[in-house]
Design an enzyme around this catalytic site. Structure first.
Site, PDB file in Angstrom:
ATOM      1  N   ARG A   1       5.373   4.741  -6.891  1.00  0.00           N
ATOM      2  CA  ARG A   1       6.758   5.142  -6.586  1.00  0.00           C
ATOM      3  C   ARG A   1       7.648   3.912  -6.483  1.00  0.00           C
ATOM      4  O   ARG A   1       7.176   2.780  -6.576  1.00  0.00           O
ATOM      5  CB  ARG A   1       6.839   6.009  -5.323  1.00  0.00           C
ATOM      6  CG  ARG A   1       6.137   5.469  -4.153  1.00  0.00           C
ATOM      7  CD  ARG A   1       5.996   6.497  -3.045  1.00  0.00           C
ATOM      8  NE  ARG A   1       5.403   5.836  -1.889  1.00  0.00           N
ATOM      9  CZ  ARG A   1       6.112   5.267  -0.920  1.00  0.00           C
ATOM     10  NH1 ARG A   1       7.420   5.324  -0.931  1.00  0.00           N
ATOM     11  NH2 ARG A   1       5.499   4.656   0.076  1.00  0.00           N
TER      12      ARG A   1
ATOM     13  N   LYS B   1       7.366 -12.598   2.749  1.00  0.00           N
ATOM     14  CA  LYS B   1       8.003 -12.740   1.437  1.00  0.00           C
ATOM     15  C   LYS B   1       8.259 -14.207   1.096  1.00  0.00           C
ATOM     16  O   LYS B   1       8.216 -14.607  -0.075  1.00  0.00           O
ATOM     17  CB  LYS B   1       9.300 -11.921   1.389  1.00  0.00           C
ATOM     18  CG  LYS B   1       9.064 -10.406   1.466  1.00  0.00           C
ATOM     19  CD  LYS B   1       8.186  -9.902   0.335  1.00  0.00           C
ATOM     20  CE  LYS B   1       8.123  -8.401   0.226  1.00  0.00           C
ATOM     21  NZ  LYS B   1       7.301  -7.932  -0.890  1.00  0.00           N
TER      22      LYS B   1
ATOM     23  N   ASN C   1       3.239  -5.781  -6.397  1.00  0.00           N
ATOM     24  CA  ASN C   1       4.469  -5.122  -5.949  1.00  0.00           C
ATOM     25  C   ASN C   1       4.302  -4.390  -4.613  1.00  0.00           C
ATOM     26  O   ASN C   1       5.285  -4.213  -3.893  1.00  0.00           O
ATOM     27  CB  ASN C   1       4.915  -4.140  -7.045  1.00  0.00           C
ATOM     28  CG  ASN C   1       5.896  -3.116  -6.538  1.00  0.00           C
ATOM     29  OD1 ASN C   1       7.090  -3.374  -6.438  1.00  0.00           O
ATOM     30  ND2 ASN C   1       5.399  -1.930  -6.162  1.00  0.00           N
TER      31      ASN C   1
ATOM     32  N   VAL D   1      -4.430  -2.652  -0.859  1.00  0.00           N
ATOM     33  CA  VAL D   1      -4.448  -3.975  -1.507  1.00  0.00           C
ATOM     34  C   VAL D   1      -4.936  -5.079  -0.568  1.00  0.00           C
ATOM     35  O   VAL D   1      -5.292  -6.166  -1.025  1.00  0.00           O
ATOM     36  CB  VAL D   1      -3.061  -4.397  -2.057  1.00  0.00           C
ATOM     37  CG1 VAL D   1      -2.680  -3.603  -3.281  1.00  0.00           C
ATOM     38  CG2 VAL D   1      -1.985  -4.347  -0.979  1.00  0.00           C
TER      39      VAL D   1
ATOM     40  N   SER E   1      11.399 -10.956  -1.959  1.00  0.00           N
ATOM     41  CA  SER E   1      12.646 -10.327  -1.536  1.00  0.00           C
ATOM     42  C   SER E   1      13.644 -11.432  -1.225  1.00  0.00           C
ATOM     43  O   SER E   1      13.248 -12.536  -0.829  1.00  0.00           O
ATOM     44  CB  SER E   1      12.401  -9.504  -0.266  1.00  0.00           C
ATOM     45  OG  SER E   1      13.628  -9.202   0.365  1.00  0.00           O
TER      46      SER E   1
ATOM     47  N   TYR F   1       8.551  -9.558   7.889  1.00  0.00           N
ATOM     48  CA  TYR F   1       8.733  -9.312   6.450  1.00  0.00           C
ATOM     49  C   TYR F   1       9.200 -10.594   5.743  1.00  0.00           C
ATOM     50  O   TYR F   1       8.690 -10.953   4.669  1.00  0.00           O
ATOM     51  CB  TYR F   1       9.763  -8.193   6.296  1.00  0.00           C
ATOM     52  CG  TYR F   1      10.030  -7.703   4.897  1.00  0.00           C
ATOM     53  CD1 TYR F   1       9.081  -6.941   4.214  1.00  0.00           C
ATOM     54  CD2 TYR F   1      11.236  -7.965   4.261  1.00  0.00           C
ATOM     55  CE1 TYR F   1       9.344  -6.466   2.928  1.00  0.00           C
ATOM     56  CE2 TYR F   1      11.510  -7.494   2.986  1.00  0.00           C
ATOM     57  CZ  TYR F   1      10.561  -6.745   2.330  1.00  0.00           C
ATOM     58  OH  TYR F   1      10.824  -6.276   1.063  1.00  0.00           O
TER      59      TYR F   1
HETATM   60  P1  NDP Z   1       8.369   1.805  -1.519  1.00  0.00           P
HETATM   61  O1  NDP Z   1       8.167   1.935  -0.045  1.00  0.00           O
HETATM   62  O2  NDP Z   1       9.248   2.768  -2.231  1.00  0.00           O
HETATM   63  O3  NDP Z   1       6.946   1.738  -2.261  1.00  0.00           O
HETATM   64  C1  NDP Z   1       5.943   0.877  -1.779  1.00  0.00           C
HETATM   65  C2  NDP Z   1       4.738   0.991  -2.659  1.00  0.00           C
HETATM   66  O4  NDP Z   1       3.716   0.104  -2.155  1.00  0.00           O
HETATM   67  C3  NDP Z   1       4.144   2.382  -2.668  1.00  0.00           C
HETATM   68  O5  NDP Z   1       3.692   2.669  -3.969  1.00  0.00           O
HETATM   69  C4  NDP Z   1       2.957   2.260  -1.701  1.00  0.00           C
HETATM   70  O6  NDP Z   1       1.882   3.130  -1.988  1.00  0.00           O
HETATM   71  C5  NDP Z   1       2.522   0.845  -1.964  1.00  0.00           C
HETATM   72  N1  NDP Z   1       1.753   0.287  -0.840  1.00  0.00           N
HETATM   73  C6  NDP Z   1       2.209   0.015   0.403  1.00  0.00           C
HETATM   74  N2  NDP Z   1       1.209  -0.500   1.146  1.00  0.00           N
HETATM   75  C7  NDP Z   1       0.110  -0.545   0.345  1.00  0.00           C
HETATM   76  C8  NDP Z   1      -1.232  -0.971   0.533  1.00  0.00           C
HETATM   77  N3  NDP Z   1      -1.657  -1.481   1.700  1.00  0.00           N
HETATM   78  N4  NDP Z   1      -2.091  -0.882  -0.519  1.00  0.00           N
HETATM   79  C9  NDP Z   1      -1.675  -0.380  -1.709  1.00  0.00           C
HETATM   80  N5  NDP Z   1      -0.423   0.043  -1.945  1.00  0.00           N
HETATM   81  C10 NDP Z   1       0.458  -0.034  -0.926  1.00  0.00           C
HETATM   82  O7  NDP Z   1       8.900   0.304  -1.716  1.00  0.00           O
HETATM   83  P2  NDP Z   1       9.867  -0.311  -2.841  1.00  0.00           P
HETATM   84  O8  NDP Z   1       9.574   0.275  -4.158  1.00  0.00           O
HETATM   85  O9  NDP Z   1      11.233  -0.304  -2.317  1.00  0.00           O
HETATM   86  O10 NDP Z   1       9.358  -1.830  -2.787  1.00  0.00           O
HETATM   87  C11 NDP Z   1       8.441  -2.366  -3.735  1.00  0.00           C
HETATM   88  C12 NDP Z   1       8.350  -3.863  -3.495  1.00  0.00           C
HETATM   89  O11 NDP Z   1       9.651  -4.447  -3.615  1.00  0.00           O
HETATM   90  C13 NDP Z   1       7.854  -4.226  -2.088  1.00  0.00           C
HETATM   91  O12 NDP Z   1       7.045  -5.369  -2.164  1.00  0.00           O
HETATM   92  C14 NDP Z   1       9.139  -4.521  -1.347  1.00  0.00           C
HETATM   93  O13 NDP Z   1       8.917  -5.387  -0.265  1.00  0.00           O
HETATM   94  C15 NDP Z   1       9.963  -5.165  -2.442  1.00  0.00           C
HETATM   95  N6  NDP Z   1      11.390  -5.138  -2.208  1.00  0.00           N
HETATM   96  C16 NDP Z   1      12.085  -3.958  -2.107  1.00  0.00           C
HETATM   97  C17 NDP Z   1      13.450  -3.969  -1.905  1.00  0.00           C
HETATM   98  C18 NDP Z   1      14.266  -2.732  -1.781  1.00  0.00           C
HETATM   99  O14 NDP Z   1      15.470  -2.847  -1.513  1.00  0.00           O
HETATM  100  N7  NDP Z   1      13.727  -1.547  -1.995  1.00  0.00           N
HETATM  101  C19 NDP Z   1      14.186  -5.241  -1.779  1.00  0.00           C
HETATM  102  C20 NDP Z   1      13.367  -6.415  -1.921  1.00  0.00           C
HETATM  103  C21 NDP Z   1      12.032  -6.338  -2.132  1.00  0.00           C
HETATM  104  P3  NDP Z   1       1.901   4.670  -1.449  1.00  0.00           P
HETATM  105  O15 NDP Z   1       3.051   5.304  -2.166  1.00  0.00           O
HETATM  106  O16 NDP Z   1       0.623   5.256  -1.872  1.00  0.00           O
HETATM  107  O17 NDP Z   1       2.100   4.601   0.031  1.00  0.00           O
END
Ligand code: NDP
Length: 248
Positions: free
Chosen positions: A15, A159, A90, A64, A142, A155
């Site tokens: 997602r 990062k 990611n 992960v 980030s 966080y």
């Molecule tokens: P979401 O919360 O929408 O998605 C996070 C994803 O990471 C999900 O697919 C989740 O899996 C997976 N995940 C979380 N923890 C684990 C784990 N321990 N093992 C495996 N998978 C894991 O986040 P975003 O899409 O918004 O963010 C993606 C990346 O971008 C992150 O690293 C975030 O820090 C970074 N980011 C996001 C920003 C934003 O504004 N959205 C800004 C800057 C950076 P599951 O769905 O199964 O829980």
């Protein structure tokens, strides 16, 4: 451009930003392995969308930051595809709190997922890349890792850690045809930011020269460039995709 037959692993690709990255790499012609932790239905839907691009896609469930799960992921990728060319770290979480109130488990969980997870997956992915003398690693950081953010010391530490980690890896493997770079998104519309109150969203937008949140596809666009054939001389860099927020 990605050469046909390349295989990419996108952690947290079920997602949000990860899903867009998986789709973008698929449209470039890469086969994709998506790792997810909990959201099974979303991951299945992402895999279906990736397959519609005409490439192979496999799903792997696991944490992960758990060494056993990471072993299973990369063994599974090897069994399914027989190679690994691209890794996008990611997967990430937030557990926000002001420093004086931040609990140890909030600190540990964020460091563990965001930083240790990146380390474990990178270590596992390097083996096949070194053997092939070709590889592309992109770690999602980030802007908070560049400039900090009140309420996000855990966080921001994770990062910022990813940036130092990536530069070190980039130096270690540069002569083996492998690049490692960081993409640092600003505020992007996903579930991670969706829960922010409207007032906070407006305050954030006021700090962004572009005056808006980013789209996940705009992050994926930069990742696609960095993992492409033509980006072999770009390594150890941090590219902010932030509407001009940081301009480092
Ligand atoms: P979401 O919360 O929408 O998605 C996070 C994803 O990471 C999900 O697919 C989740 O899996 C997976 N995940 C979380 N923890 C684990 C784990 N321990 N093992 C495996 N998978 C894991 O986040 P975003 O899409 O918004 O963010 C993606 C990346 O971008 C992150 O690293 C975030 O820090 C970074 N980011 C996001 C920003 C934003 O504004 N959205 C800004 C800057 C950076 P599951 O769905 O199964 O829980």
């Amino acid at each position: 451009m990605i050469e046909g037959g390349r295989v990419a692993v996108v952690t947290g690709g079920g997602r949000g930003i990860g899903r867009e990255i998986a789709l973008r790499l698929a449209r470039e012609g890469a086969d994709v392995a998506i790792s997810y932790r909990k959201a099974e239905a979303a991951a299945e839907a992402a895999a279906e969308a990736v397959r519609e691009a005409g490439v192979r896609c496999e799903l792997f469930r696991g944490d992960v930051a758990a060494p056993g799960d990471v072993d299973d992921l990369f063994k599974g990728v090897n069994e399914a595809f027989g190679r690994l060319d691209i890794l996008v770290n990611n997967a990430g979480v937030t557990r926000d709190n002001l420093m004086m109130r931040m609990k140890e488990d909030e600190f540990d969980e964020v460091l563990r997922t965001n930083l240790k997870g990146t380390y474990l997956c990178t270590r596992a992915a390097l083996r096949p890349m070194v053997r092939a003398r070709w590889g592309r690693i992109v770690n999602i950081s980030s802007v908070v890792g560049l400039v900090g953010n009140a309420g996000q010391a855990n966080y921001a530490a994770s990062k910022a850690g990813i940036i130092g980690f990536t530069k070190s890896v980039a130096r270690e493997v540069a002569q083996r045809g492998i690049t490692a770079n960081v993409v640092a998104p600003g505020y992007v519309e996903t579930e991670l930011t969706g829960s922010l109150p409207e007032k906070v969203k407006d305050q954030i937008k006021a700090q962004v020269p572009s005056g808006r949140f980013g789209e996940a596809g705009e992050v994926a666009e930069v990742v696609a460039f960095l993992v492409g054939e033509g980006a072999g001389y770009v390594t150890g860099q941090t590219v902010a995709v932030d509407g001009g927020m940081t301009m480092q």
